[in-house]
Design a protein around this motif. Structure first.
Motif, PDB file in Angstrom:
ATOM      1  N   PHE A  94      -3.412  -1.393  14.318  1.00 46.17           N
ATOM      2  CA  PHE A  94      -1.986  -1.707  14.311  1.00 46.17           C
ATOM      3  C   PHE A  94      -1.471  -1.921  12.894  1.00 46.17           C
ATOM      4  CE2 PHE A  94       1.430  -4.915  14.332  1.00 46.17           C
ATOM      5  CZ  PHE A  94       2.389  -4.225  15.059  1.00 46.17           C
ATOM      6  N   ALA A  95      -2.171  -2.762  12.113  1.00 44.42           N
ATOM      7  CA  ALA A  95      -1.709  -3.092  10.763  1.00 44.42           C
ATOM      8  C   ALA A  95      -1.689  -1.855   9.871  1.00 44.42           C
ATOM      9  CB  ALA A  95      -2.598  -4.178  10.154  1.00 44.42           C
ATOM     10  N   ASN A  96      -2.778  -1.096   9.884  1.00 46.77           N
ATOM     11  CA  ASN A  96      -2.833   0.108   9.057  1.00 46.77           C
ATOM     12  C   ASN A  96      -1.871   1.177   9.561  1.00 46.77           C
ATOM     13  OD1 ASN A  96      -5.109  -0.052   6.901  1.00 46.77           O
ATOM     14  ND2 ASN A  96      -6.038  -0.934   8.717  1.00 46.77           N
ATOM     15  N   LEU A 126       3.580  -9.311  -9.537  1.00 48.61           N
ATOM     16  CA  LEU A 126       3.831  -8.882  -8.171  1.00 48.61           C
ATOM     17  C   LEU A 126       3.438  -7.424  -7.958  1.00 48.61           C
ATOM     18  CD1 LEU A 126       7.289 -10.586  -7.468  1.00 48.61           C
ATOM     19  CD2 LEU A 126       5.042 -11.265  -6.592  1.00 48.61           C
ATOM     20  N   THR A 127       3.568  -6.627  -9.006  1.00 49.32           N
ATOM     21  CA  THR A 127       3.196  -5.217  -8.920  1.00 49.32           C
ATOM     22  C   THR A 127       1.690  -5.033  -8.815  1.00 49.32           C
ATOM     23  OG1 THR A 127       5.152  -4.560 -10.192  1.00 49.32           O
ATOM     24  CG2 THR A 127       3.343  -2.977 -10.089  1.00 49.32           C
ATOM     25  N   CYS A 128       0.949  -5.861  -9.552  1.00 48.51           N
ATOM     26  CA  CYS A 128      -0.497  -5.674  -9.661  1.00 48.51           C
ATOM     27  C   CYS A 128      -1.316  -6.555  -8.712  1.00 48.51           C
ATOM     28  CB  CYS A 128      -0.949  -5.955 -11.093  1.00 48.51           C
ATOM     29  SG  CYS A 128      -0.193  -4.888 -12.331  1.00 48.51           S
ATOM     30  N   ALA A 129      -0.716  -7.641  -8.225  1.00 46.15           N
ATOM     31  CA  ALA A 129      -1.459  -8.613  -7.420  1.00 46.15           C
ATOM     32  C   ALA A 129      -2.135  -8.005  -6.188  1.00 46.15           C
ATOM     33  CB  ALA A 129      -0.547  -9.773  -7.020  1.00 46.15           C
ATOM     34  N   PRO A 130      -1.429  -7.186  -5.364  1.00 44.03           N
ATOM     35  CA  PRO A 130      -2.099  -6.643  -4.169  1.00 44.03           C
ATOM     36  C   PRO A 130      -3.345  -5.842  -4.515  1.00 44.03           C
ATOM     37  CG  PRO A 130       0.271  -6.266  -4.055  1.00 44.03           C
ATOM     38  CD  PRO A 130      -0.024  -6.760  -5.440  1.00 44.03           C
ATOM     39  N   ILE A 156      -2.268  -6.092   5.451  1.00 41.23           N
ATOM     40  CA  ILE A 156      -1.505  -7.342   5.506  1.00 41.23           C
ATOM     41  C   ILE A 156      -1.147  -7.794   4.092  1.00 41.23           C
ATOM     42  CG2 ILE A 156      -1.592  -9.775   6.193  1.00 41.23           C
ATOM     43  CD1 ILE A 156      -3.469  -8.928   8.478  1.00 41.23           C
ATOM     44  N   ILE A 157      -2.095  -7.647   3.165  1.00 40.46           N
ATOM     45  CA  ILE A 157      -1.846  -8.023   1.762  1.00 40.46           C
ATOM     46  C   ILE A 157      -0.691  -7.206   1.200  1.00 40.46           C
ATOM     47  CG2 ILE A 157      -2.792  -7.968  -0.579  1.00 40.46           C
ATOM     48  CD1 ILE A 157      -5.520  -8.616   0.678  1.00 40.46           C
ATOM     49  N   TYR A 158      -0.749  -5.886   1.388  1.00 39.77           N
ATOM     50  CA  TYR A 158       0.315  -5.030   0.855  1.00 39.77           C
ATOM     51  C   TYR A 158       1.631  -5.268   1.571  1.00 39.77           C
ATOM     52  CZ  TYR A 158      -2.411  -2.359  -2.455  1.00 39.77           C
ATOM     53  OH  TYR A 158      -3.149  -1.994  -3.541  1.00 39.77           O
ATOM     54  N   GLY A 159       1.578  -5.539   2.885  1.00 41.99           N
ATOM     55  CA  GLY A 159       2.799  -5.783   3.635  1.00 41.99           C
ATOM     56  C   GLY A 159       3.483  -7.080   3.250  1.00 41.99           C
ATOM     57  N   LEU A 160       2.685  -8.095   2.882  1.00 40.86           N
ATOM     58  CA  LEU A 160       3.259  -9.398   2.529  1.00 40.86           C
ATOM     59  C   LEU A 160       3.710  -9.457   1.074  1.00 40.86           C
ATOM     60  CD1 LEU A 160       0.820 -11.864   4.356  1.00 40.86           C
ATOM     61  CD2 LEU A 160       3.151 -11.267   5.021  1.00 40.86           C
ATOM     62  N   VAL A 161       2.910  -8.894   0.170  1.00 40.99           N
ATOM     63  CA  VAL A 161       3.183  -9.047  -1.259  1.00 40.99           C
ATOM     64  C   VAL A 161       4.222  -8.040  -1.746  1.00 40.99           C
ATOM     65  CG1 VAL A 161       2.178  -8.999  -3.572  1.00 40.99           C
ATOM     66  CG2 VAL A 161       0.896 -10.008  -1.678  1.00 40.99           C
ATOM     67  N   SER A 162       4.149  -6.810  -1.279  1.00 36.30           N
ATOM     68  CA  SER A 162       5.100  -5.783  -1.718  1.00 36.30           C
ATOM     69  C   SER A 162       6.448  -6.001  -1.033  1.00 36.30           C
ATOM     70  CB  SER A 162       4.564  -4.384  -1.399  1.00 36.30           C
ATOM     71  OG  SER A 162       5.537  -3.417  -1.679  1.00 36.30           O
ATOM     72  N   LYS A 163       7.431  -6.405  -1.805  1.00 36.11           N
ATOM     73  CA  LYS A 163       8.748  -6.698  -1.238  1.00 36.11           C
ATOM     74  C   LYS A 163       9.372  -5.467  -0.611  1.00 36.11           C
ATOM     75  CE  LYS A 163      13.287  -8.586  -2.437  1.00 36.11           C
ATOM     76  NZ  LYS A 163      14.141  -9.127  -3.528  1.00 36.11           N
ATOM     77  N   GLU A 164       9.233  -4.313  -1.259  1.00 33.06           N
ATOM     78  CA  GLU A 164       9.832  -3.086  -0.745  1.00 33.06           C
ATOM     79  C   GLU A 164       9.222  -2.680   0.590  1.00 33.06           C
ATOM     80  OE1 GLU A 164      10.830  -0.218  -4.303  1.00 33.06           O
ATOM     81  OE2 GLU A 164       8.994  -1.335  -4.701  1.00 33.06           O
ATOM     82  N   LEU A 165       7.909  -2.768   0.664  1.00 33.45           N
ATOM     83  CA  LEU A 165       7.236  -2.405   1.907  1.00 33.45           C
ATOM     84  C   LEU A 165       7.566  -3.410   3.008  1.00 33.45           C
ATOM     85  CD1 LEU A 165       5.302  -0.578   3.412  1.00 33.45           C
ATOM     86  CD2 LEU A 165       3.384  -1.877   2.462  1.00 33.45           C
TER      87      LEU A 165
END
Length: 316
Positions: free
Chosen positions: A39-41, A236-240, A286-295
């Motif tokens: 689901f997440a992916n 924020l760009t590099c953290a994920p 989940i990491i990319y979905g939470l940290v990336s504001k655009e996503l």
């Protein structure tokens, strides 16, 4: 003298020891893990494909990471579920080779893709004015193709050692098939495979670590001279990417360290040995979905967009 086995060879995995009555419970846990992973992916992949605003290098690389995660999780989790539910531990030779090949490809492709992502982040932060001129569509797809091709080529060579290696045993002492676990059943030692495998693991791990470390050192040096807003944006760009890489390395480190404790039960050792392949595929999207504001914004926007038609249908 031990007689080599003849095809069709059927292996038996030692697997986990499942106490009586716990099979269904463990099956449900594995099923939940697999469903969350899918689901997440799936959400991340679909949103990036649907939203044209996300058709940019960083998110294209995230798609490659998602595919890699799905490869790793799908390779082992369904077989775990069968094992927990039915107790079935047998696996045919071709299926065993395919599973081992996919597991190793997942491990190496994860690192090469993260290496390419580090290069992309370095260009984006350290040379933003020339970013689009450097990271063109052709270069982007070439980098992604190179990441996959390198991993697959190395693993093809690794498994070429299986061609003329007669096997004299059929019990794989692990919960999933791997190159080393299968060749441990060979009738004679396989030193060339050992040397190649260790050299490959060391060289890939070291080279990717150096690429990522140097990229982030340059990023750190570039952002120190800039203002607080620029540093926050760079973080924020590099953290994920950095969190995903660190989690993967922790998983592989645990896999190595846990073998140095002979007093631990085999179930505990085998549980920790699969963390690197079942946890990252669930956590990464989940990491990319939470940290990336655009996503994150795009996911919420499309969620409400799909929700409204269903509400209208319900009201009608």
């Amino acid at each position: 003298m031990v007689t080599p086995l003849k095809q069709p060879i059927v292996f038996e995995l030692e697997g986990f020891y499942v106490p009586p009555g716990y099979g269904a419970f463990l099956f449900v846990l594995a099923l939940c893990n697999y469903m969350v992973m899918l689901f997440a992916n799936g959400v991340v992949l679909c949103i990036i494909v649907i939203d044209k605003n996300l058709h940019r290098p960083m998110f294209v690389m995230v798609c490659n990471l998602v595919v890699c995660d799905l490869l790793g999780g799908t390779t082992v989790l369904p077989r775990f579920m069968v094992h927990f539910l039915t107790g079935q531990k047998k696996i045919a030779y071709i299926s065993a080779i395919a599973q081992a090949f996919c597991v190793h490809t997942y491990g190496f492709a994860m690192q090469t893709i993260l290496g390419v992502m580090a290069y992309d982040r370095y260009i984006a932060v350290c040379d933003p004015l020339r970013y689009h001129a450097i990271m063109t569509s052709a270069r982007l797809h070439s980098c992604c193709a190179l990441a996959w091709a390198t991993a697959v080529l190395f693993i093809v060579v690794l498994f070429a050692f299986h061609v003329n290696a007669p096997l004299c045993g059929n019990t794989i002492k692990h919960v999933y098939c791997s190159n080393r676990a299968i060749l441990n059943l060979a009738c004679s030692p396989t030193p060339l495979n050992n040397i190649y495998g260790l050299s490959l693991a060391w060289s890939v791990n070291t080279s990717i670590f150096l690429v990522i470390a140097l990229s982030y050192l340059r990023i750190l040096h570039a952002t120190v001279k800039q203002g607080r807003d620029a540093r926050r944006k760079a973080f924020l760009t590099c953290a994920p990417h950095l969190v995903v890489y660190v989690l993967y390395q922790i998983g592989t480190l645990v896999l190595i360290v846990i073998q140095r404790f002979p007093s631990l039960s085999q179930n505990i050792k085998r549980f920790f040995s699969i963390l690197f392949i079942v946890i990252p595929p669930v956590i990464n999207p989940i990491i990319y979905g939470l940290v990336s504001k655009e996503l994150r914004t795009s996911i919420i926007k499309h969620f409400y967009k799909f929700r409204r038609p269903s509400q209208k249908i319900g009201e009608a």
